[in-house]
Write a protein that holds these residues in place. Structure first.
Motif, PDB file in Angstrom:
ATOM      1  N   UNK A   1       0.864  -1.187   0.000  1.00  0.00           N
ATOM      2  CA  UNK A   1       0.000   0.000   0.000  1.00  0.00           C
ATOM      3  C   UNK A   1       0.899   1.235   0.000  1.00  0.00           C
ATOM      4  N   UNK A   2       0.679   2.164  -0.959  1.00  0.00           N
ATOM      5  CA  UNK A   2       1.538   3.338  -1.075  1.00  0.00           C
ATOM      6  C   UNK A   2       0.698   4.604  -0.999  1.00  0.00           C
ATOM      7  N   UNK A   3       1.234   5.648  -0.369  1.00  0.00           N
ATOM      8  CA  UNK A   3       0.570   6.945  -0.299  1.00  0.00           C
ATOM      9  C   UNK A   3       1.571   8.036  -0.640  1.00  0.00           C
ATOM     10  N   UNK A   4       1.046   9.251  -0.881  1.00  0.00           N
ATOM     11  CA  UNK A   4       1.849  10.379  -1.362  1.00  0.00           C
ATOM     12  C   UNK A   4       1.584  11.580  -0.468  1.00  0.00           C
ATOM     13  N   UNK A   5       2.630  12.345  -0.153  1.00  0.00           N
ATOM     14  CA  UNK A   5       2.451  13.542   0.670  1.00  0.00           C
ATOM     15  C   UNK A   5       3.391  14.637   0.191  1.00  0.00           C
ATOM     16  N   UNK A   6       2.821  15.802  -0.088  1.00  0.00           N
ATOM     17  CA  UNK A   6       3.599  16.968  -0.508  1.00  0.00           C
ATOM     18  C   UNK A   6       3.468  18.029   0.584  1.00  0.00           C
ATOM     19  N   UNK A   7       4.571  18.318   1.274  1.00  0.00           N
ATOM     20  CA  UNK A   7       4.517  19.278   2.369  1.00  0.00           C
ATOM     21  C   UNK A   7       4.205  20.698   1.896  1.00  0.00           C
ATOM     22  N   UNK A   8       4.398  20.972   0.616  1.00  0.00           N
ATOM     23  CA  UNK A   8       4.193  22.318   0.095  1.00  0.00           C
ATOM     24  C   UNK A   8       2.720  22.651  -0.142  1.00  0.00           C
TER      25      UNK A   8
ATOM     26  N   UNK B   1      -0.718  21.187   4.188  1.00  0.00           N
ATOM     27  CA  UNK B   1      -1.625  20.303   4.918  1.00  0.00           C
ATOM     28  C   UNK B   1      -1.050  19.896   6.274  1.00  0.00           C
ATOM     29  N   UNK B   2       0.065  20.507   6.669  1.00  0.00           N
ATOM     30  CA  UNK B   2       0.660  20.194   7.958  1.00  0.00           C
ATOM     31  C   UNK B   2       1.780  19.175   7.853  1.00  0.00           C
ATOM     32  N   UNK B   3       2.233  18.657   8.992  1.00  0.00           N
ATOM     33  CA  UNK B   3       3.304  17.661   8.973  1.00  0.00           C
ATOM     34  C   UNK B   3       2.870  16.395   8.251  1.00  0.00           C
ATOM     35  N   UNK B   4       3.811  15.626   7.740  1.00  0.00           N
ATOM     36  CA  UNK B   4       3.454  14.400   7.022  1.00  0.00           C
ATOM     37  C   UNK B   4       2.769  13.390   7.933  1.00  0.00           C
ATOM     38  N   UNK B   5       2.015  12.462   7.367  1.00  0.00           N
ATOM     39  CA  UNK B   5       1.188  11.549   8.162  1.00  0.00           C
ATOM     40  C   UNK B   5       2.008  10.519   8.936  1.00  0.00           C
ATOM     41  N   UNK B   6       1.431  10.076  10.057  1.00  0.00           N
ATOM     42  CA  UNK B   6       2.101   9.051  10.877  1.00  0.00           C
ATOM     43  C   UNK B   6       1.135   7.967  11.348  1.00  0.00           C
ATOM     44  N   UNK B   7      -0.116   8.014  10.899  1.00  0.00           N
ATOM     45  CA  UNK B   7      -1.107   7.019  11.309  1.00  0.00           C
ATOM     46  C   UNK B   7      -1.939   6.609  10.084  1.00  0.00           C
ATOM     47  N   UNK B   8      -1.762   5.398   9.587  1.00  0.00           N
ATOM     48  CA  UNK B   8      -0.859   4.357  10.087  1.00  0.00           C
ATOM     49  C   UNK B   8       0.601   4.719   9.828  1.00  0.00           C
TER      50      UNK B   8
ATOM     51  N   UNK C   1      -3.823  27.169   0.959  1.00  0.00           N
ATOM     52  CA  UNK C   1      -4.157  26.793   2.341  1.00  0.00           C
ATOM     53  C   UNK C   1      -5.502  26.078   2.435  1.00  0.00           C
ATOM     54  N   UNK C   2      -6.453  26.475   1.591  1.00  0.00           N
ATOM     55  CA  UNK C   2      -7.815  25.938   1.689  1.00  0.00           C
ATOM     56  C   UNK C   2      -8.183  25.011   0.520  1.00  0.00           C
ATOM     57  N   UNK C   3      -7.180  24.494  -0.186  1.00  0.00           N
ATOM     58  CA  UNK C   3      -7.407  23.524  -1.272  1.00  0.00           C
ATOM     59  C   UNK C   3      -8.366  24.053  -2.336  1.00  0.00           C
ATOM     60  N   UNK C   4      -8.191  25.312  -2.722  1.00  0.00           N
ATOM     61  CA  UNK C   4      -9.091  25.945  -3.690  1.00  0.00           C
ATOM     62  C   UNK C   4      -8.414  26.213  -5.034  1.00  0.00           C
ATOM     63  N   UNK C   5      -7.196  25.742  -5.202  1.00  0.00           N
ATOM     64  CA  UNK C   5      -6.455  26.050  -6.426  1.00  0.00           C
ATOM     65  C   UNK C   5      -7.189  25.565  -7.671  1.00  0.00           C
ATOM     66  N   UNK C   6      -7.574  24.306  -7.690  1.00  0.00           N
ATOM     67  CA  UNK C   6      -8.245  23.757  -8.867  1.00  0.00           C
ATOM     68  C   UNK C   6      -9.579  24.451  -9.126  1.00  0.00           C
ATOM     69  N   UNK C   7     -10.347  24.688  -8.071  1.00  0.00           N
ATOM     70  CA  UNK C   7     -11.658  25.320  -8.231  1.00  0.00           C
ATOM     71  C   UNK C   7     -11.537  26.738  -8.768  1.00  0.00           C
ATOM     72  N   UNK C   8     -10.545  27.484  -8.297  1.00  0.00           N
ATOM     73  CA  UNK C   8     -10.389  28.873  -8.732  1.00  0.00           C
ATOM     74  C   UNK C   8      -9.928  28.968 -10.175  1.00  0.00           C
ATOM     75  N   UNK C   9      -9.096  28.026 -10.613  1.00  0.00           N
ATOM     76  CA  UNK C   9      -8.526  28.131 -11.948  1.00  0.00           C
ATOM     77  C   UNK C   9      -9.307  27.391 -13.017  1.00  0.00           C
ATOM     78  N   UNK C  10     -10.190  26.484 -12.637  1.00  0.00           N
ATOM     79  CA  UNK C  10     -10.924  25.703 -13.642  1.00  0.00           C
ATOM     80  C   UNK C  10     -11.676  26.572 -14.647  1.00  0.00           C
TER      81      UNK C  10
END
Length: 506
Positions: free
Chosen positions: A68-75, A78-85, A458-467
């Motif tokens: 199982x693989x996941x992806x995290x971009x600190x830029x 969304x805060x520090x990278x995940x630790x659970x699991x 910060x509010x995950x609006x990039x795609x919505x604003x530019x679409x």
């Protein structure tokens, strides 16, 4: 030199809690991390969320079954990278400008039981520096390494160093795992790569890093088109080093892209305009913008950098060829070459405005470790320090030949301040009145709205604003393509009449 404000979230990495207690690593889980890096206040914050890291999503696609693989971009803030699991394996991409952050992440995860593998350009150029911070290093092509490494994790036979070359056919690489991405966080998740490598080996470019051997490779055009369609986005960004290194391939790719009526941008070299018919093919295939490393207006600088390019006196004519075909040009310029004096900044800005470049990107000449430029600067005693955090092309890290480091830093900031001013944006407006309003909207949002970008990210609006802007641009470009095709047809008919030939199709 005025100081520009940068929100703390965009200049300081998320805190890693040293006291955080985690569960034991979950077997057969992997996390791929793109570390945080501080943002340049002079440039647009929007470029950091234009497209996701294609390297990490491509590596994710080579994950063996059962993992199982996941992806995290600190830029993405969304805060520090995940630790659970808590992951069993953590793969971290390392570039010299965020090497310290990558090492801090590696240490944090290793202290809690994760196995960490580091890859990326900094691992190639400075392996001895990276080795103490990881259980394994990936040197070279990560897609070829990742599956082997995870199999060794299962078997308990991890090697210290894994080498991957670029020899296998490019078409055999799996499509990137875009399903792992937070799609709302990017202007487009369709980052594509059709070719690998470049016919140039500029002394300042990371492709000239000692130990990096990247032969030119091409994917089947039909494979690229299928990937474009599968992601469902109207706009794609080709992240190739130079999509135009093989003009014959670019022409085939354009003819494959034309029927799908989507838009895209790419990095090419100015010599693509050697053949205006190829630029026409790009326009008819949906190309709306190109990023071109013009680098400098000095032929002597280009010769020193060993860049194969037309003479600078011909740049303006070639830019006009792109403009005549409805393609915007983002010119990339490097400041601080050995033939640059204190007057270079004003001359460069005047030229950019005179040819109406829609966008310009400036870089302070930066000697990346492992490159010929780094070896030259070190041997001449011109390096100011080796603090990799500042080797980001926004800080002066060497002694220029014809000006002080302070003057170069001031000139860099002045170029951005001037080109991003309202007056300069207006002076560089397109000559075609139909393109002026979209250009102004894009320029203002992209170049003068960093406060706005912070909120969008910060509010995950990039795609919505530019679409909506992207869709308007796509439709406008389709109309332009029809006018371009009609114009060419009319010209052909006039020549047929002059030469007494039967009109095509009659």
């Amino acid at each position: 030199m005025r100081t520009l404000f940068v929100p703390e979230e965009l200049r300081v990495a998320p805190r890693l809690d040293p006291c955080l207690s985690t569960q034991p690593p979950r077997p057969r889980t992997a996390l791929l991390l793109n570390p945080f890096y501080p943002k340049d206040p002079h440039a647009s914050f929007g470029k950091h969320v234009l497209t996701p890291s294609l390297a990490l999503t491509s590596i994710a696609a080579s994950t063996p079954p059962g993992w199982e693989v996941s992806y995290w971009d600190e830029n993405l803030l969304h805060g520090p990278p995940p630790s659970d699991p808590f992951p069993r394996v953590v793969g971290i991409s390392v570039h010299l400008t965020f090497a310290k952050r990558a090492f801090a992440l590696a240490r944090w995860y290793r202290e809690r039981g994760a196995i960490v593998i580091l890859g990326g350009l900094h691992v190639i150029s400075c392996p001895d520096e990276c080795a103490p911070h990881a259980d394994a290093l990936a040197v070279g092509e990560g897609v070829a390494i990742w599956g082997r490494f995870l199999e060794d994790v299962d078997a308990g036979t991890i090697q210290r160093v894994y080498h991957g070359d670029y020899a296998r056919p490019y078409r055999d690489d799996p499509a990137p795992r875009r399903d792992l991405l937070p799609r709302a966080s990017f202007l487009t998740t369709t980052s594509l790569i059709a070719t690998r490598g470049c016919h140039n080996r500029c002394g300042f470019c990371y492709l000239a890093t000692e130990g990096l051997s990247m032969p030119y490779r091409m994917r089947d055009p039909e494979q690229v088109v299928a990937e474009f369609l599968a992601d469902g986005k109207p706009y794609a960004v080709f992240v190739d080093n130079n999509l135009g290194s093989r003009p014959d391939y670019l022409r085939r790719l354009c003819r494959a892209l034309a029927p799908i009526e989507r838009i895209w941008s790419a990095a090419v070299t100015i010599d693509v305009s050697d053949d205006p018919s190829l630029v026409r093919e790009m326009a008819l295939a949906g190309c709306t913008g190109v990023f071109i490393g013009l680098e400098t207006l000095s032929d002597e600088n280009l010769a020193d950098a060993r860049k194969k390019t037309p003479r600078t006196e011909d740049y303006a004519r070639r830019v006009r060829i792109f403009h005549d075909h409805g393609i915007q040009v983002n010119g990339s310029f490097v400041l601080g070459f050995d033939h640059d004096g204190p007057d270079v900044f004003e001359r460069l800005v005047e030229w950019i405005e005179s040819v109406r470049l829609e966008c310009a990107t400036f870089h302070v000449l930066t000697p990346y470790p492992g490159t010929p430029l780094f070896r030259q600067m070190k041997s001449e005693g011109r390096l100011l320090h080796e603090d990799w955090d500042l080797y980001d092309t926004a800080h002066v890290v060497f002694r220029p030949r014809h000006m002080s480091p302070e003057r170069l830093a001031e000139g860099y900031a002045w170029c951005y301040d001037t080109l991003f001013s309202a007056a300069s944006i207006w002076r560089r407006r397109p000559e075609d009145w139909r393109a002026v309003l979209p250009y102004l909207a894009m320029s203002w949002l992209y170049k003068r709205s960093n406060w706005f970008w912070h909120r969008l990210i910060r509010h995950d609006l990039t795609a919505a604003a530019w679409a909506p802007i992207v869709e308007v641009t796509r439709r406008r470009h389709l109309r332009f393509r029809r006018r371009l095709a009609a114009r060419d047809s009319a010209v052909a008919c006039r020549w047929d009449a002059v030469l007494g030939r039967p009109t095509a199709g009659v």
